[in-house]
Design a protein around this motif. Sequence first.
Motif, short mmCIF file in Angstrom:
data_model
loop_
_atom_site.label_atom_id
_atom_site.label_comp_id
_atom_site.label_asym_id
_atom_site.label_seq_id
_atom_site.Cartn_x
_atom_site.Cartn_y
_atom_site.Cartn_z
N GLU A 175 9.38 13.41 2.63
CA GLU A 175 10.72 13.03 2.17
C GLU A 175 10.72 11.75 1.38
N ILE A 176 9.73 10.92 1.61
CA ILE A 176 9.66 9.63 0.92
C ILE A 176 8.27 9.53 0.29
N PRO A 177 8.13 10.06 -0.92
CA PRO A 177 6.79 10.25 -1.50
C PRO A 177 6.00 8.98 -1.75
N ASN A 178 6.62 7.80 -1.72
CA ASN A 178 5.80 6.60 -1.92
C ASN A 178 5.36 5.99 -0.59
N ARG A 238 7.76 -0.30 1.13
CA ARG A 238 7.84 0.93 0.35
C ARG A 238 9.15 1.68 0.60
N LEU A 239 9.60 1.65 1.85
CA LEU A 239 10.88 2.27 2.17
C LEU A 239 11.99 1.63 1.35
N VAL A 251 15.64 3.06 0.87
CA VAL A 251 15.99 3.33 2.26
C VAL A 251 15.76 2.06 3.06
N ALA A 252 16.79 1.62 3.79
CA ALA A 252 16.65 0.41 4.60
C ALA A 252 15.66 0.68 5.73
N THR A 283 20.30 -4.45 6.26
CA THR A 283 20.34 -5.02 4.91
C THR A 283 20.39 -3.92 3.87
N CYS A 284 21.32 -4.08 2.93
CA CYS A 284 21.45 -3.10 1.85
C CYS A 284 20.20 -3.14 0.96
N PRO A 285 19.54 -1.98 0.78
CA PRO A 285 18.34 -1.99 -0.05
C PRO A 285 18.65 -2.16 -1.54
N LEU A 286 19.91 -2.03 -1.90
CA LEU A 286 20.28 -2.09 -3.32
C LEU A 286 20.57 -3.53 -3.76
#
Length: 147
Positions: free
Chosen positions: A17-20, A91-92, A97-98, A108-111
């Motif tokens: 689901e999280i390719p990195n 990486r998340l 994704v937090a 914490t907002c990842p944006l």
Amino acid sequence: MSTDEIWDRLKTVADPEIPNLSIVDLGMVDRVEIDQGHVKVDLMPTFVGCPALHWIEQKVEEALAPYPTTVKFVYRTPWTTERLTARGRERLLEWGVAPPLNQPGPVTCPLCGSQKTHLNSAFGPSLCRAIYYCDECQQPFEAMKAI
Ligand SMILES: [Zn+2]
């Protein structure tokens, strides 16, 4: 063949689901053993209900394809989100994704990095993730649930 090489190959296997994010970053690899040319990999299943375990097992076998390999899921100790490596948490975040909280506190907002966030829905696109809303940049985002 060395254990280091096996670990390097395992780092190429990504979370579906999280390719990195690799399964090594996730802390899913419990043990790597080389026994007379045979590779044994013990994996810890992550979130119960994540339907990807069989897929991950296949990807691990592919990554180690030059060698005879046995992949096993072990349940000795349960996987928790504390097993995520520092790199895994980064990486998340890069993926938007937090990372899970290891202690209670604001997410914490990842944006935008703001901590003015609130839980929007405990049920994200997968069982592992919840949807939060950032009051600062007014965007929804996903957070990995701490377990
Ligand atoms: Zn924000």
